[in-house]
Design a protein around this motif. Structure first.
Motif, mmCIF file in Angstrom:
data_model
loop_
_atom_site.group_PDB
_atom_site.id
_atom_site.type_symbol
_atom_site.label_atom_id
_atom_site.label_comp_id
_atom_site.label_asym_id
_atom_site.label_seq_id
_atom_site.Cartn_x
_atom_site.Cartn_y
_atom_site.Cartn_z
ATOM 1 N N MET A 12 38.225 -29.544 50.702
ATOM 2 C CA MET A 12 39.202 -28.587 51.170
ATOM 3 C C MET A 12 39.131 -28.513 52.684
ATOM 4 O O MET A 12 38.071 -28.301 53.248
ATOM 5 N N SER A 13 40.254 -28.720 53.349
ATOM 6 C CA SER A 13 40.279 -28.569 54.798
ATOM 7 C C SER A 13 40.341 -27.085 55.143
ATOM 8 O O SER A 13 40.690 -26.258 54.310
ATOM 9 N N GLU A 14 39.986 -26.752 56.380
ATOM 10 C CA GLU A 14 39.939 -25.346 56.753
ATOM 11 C C GLU A 14 41.311 -24.693 56.646
ATOM 12 O O GLU A 14 42.315 -25.266 57.047
ATOM 13 N N VAL A 15 41.319 -23.500 56.112
ATOM 14 C CA VAL A 15 42.534 -22.704 55.954
ATOM 15 C C VAL A 15 42.408 -21.485 56.861
ATOM 16 O O VAL A 15 41.346 -20.855 56.918
ATOM 17 N N HIS A 16 43.488 -21.171 57.566
ATOM 18 C CA HIS A 16 43.490 -20.008 58.453
ATOM 19 C C HIS A 16 44.472 -18.974 57.909
ATOM 20 O O HIS A 16 45.666 -19.241 57.788
ATOM 21 N N VAL A 17 43.954 -17.799 57.581
ATOM 22 C CA VAL A 17 44.760 -16.703 57.051
ATOM 23 C C VAL A 17 44.852 -15.625 58.121
ATOM 24 O O VAL A 17 43.840 -15.234 58.715
ATOM 25 N N GLU A 18 46.076 -15.162 58.372
ATOM 26 C CA GLU A 18 46.297 -14.109 59.357
ATOM 27 C C GLU A 18 47.032 -12.944 58.688
ATOM 28 O O GLU A 18 48.003 -13.161 57.971
ATOM 29 N N VAL A 19 46.560 -11.738 58.954
ATOM 30 C CA VAL A 19 47.209 -10.533 58.447
ATOM 31 C C VAL A 19 47.879 -9.829 59.629
ATOM 32 O O VAL A 19 47.202 -9.470 60.601
ATOM 33 N N ILE A 20 49.198 -9.668 59.558
ATOM 34 C CA ILE A 20 49.903 -8.899 60.574
ATOM 35 C C ILE A 20 49.530 -7.436 60.337
ATOM 36 O O ILE A 20 49.797 -6.883 59.273
ATOM 37 N N TYR A 21 48.897 -6.827 61.321
ATOM 38 C CA TYR A 21 48.205 -5.554 61.147
ATOM 39 C C TYR A 21 48.619 -4.584 62.239
ATOM 40 O O TYR A 21 48.306 -4.784 63.412
ATOM 41 N N GLU A 22 49.312 -3.523 61.841
ATOM 42 C CA GLU A 22 49.760 -2.534 62.821
ATOM 43 C C GLU A 22 48.610 -1.671 63.319
ATOM 44 O O GLU A 22 48.545 -1.323 64.488
ATOM 45 N N GLY A 23 47.712 -1.307 62.425
ATOM 46 C CA GLY A 23 46.567 -0.482 62.804
ATOM 47 C C GLY A 23 45.969 0.190 61.586
ATOM 48 O O GLY A 23 46.535 0.146 60.493
#
Length: 94
Positions: A1-12
């Motif tokens: 498995m190659s690296e996976v980048h997960v991003e959460v759009i986060y207001e606060g």
């Protein structure tokens, strides 16, 4: 498995849906060890605002708040279950 980048759009931390979404991502990504990294794109921080702008441009519209991007692609704009999140991570590498 190659690296996976997960991003959460986060207001606060005041945004309960954001908190729930980040919690799901944290639990789901823990099962993948070093293969998956994740972070919150915090809109009130300069780097977060810049990344939000980049992701929004890739969509051609403002990115939903909260939302989850995997490798720069919008995957969820509602909070998934942990199982749905894990399946989306696995599908990224297929």
């Amino acid at each position: 498995m190659s690296e996976v980048h997960v991003e959460v759009i986060y207001e606060g931390d005041h945004c309960i849906p954001c908190v729930y979404m980040a919690n799901v991502v944290e639990v789901a990504t823990a099962k993948f060890d070093r293969e998956v990294r994740w972070n919150k794109v915090v809109l009130r921080e300069k780097a977060g605002a810049k990344r939000f702008y980049e992701l929004s441009n890739s969509l051609g519209r403002p990115a939903p708040i909260p939302s989850i991007f995997i490798n720069g692609k919008l995957c969820f704009n509602t909070t998934p279950s942990v199982e749905e999140m894990e399946a989306a991570i696995r599908a990224t590498n297929e």
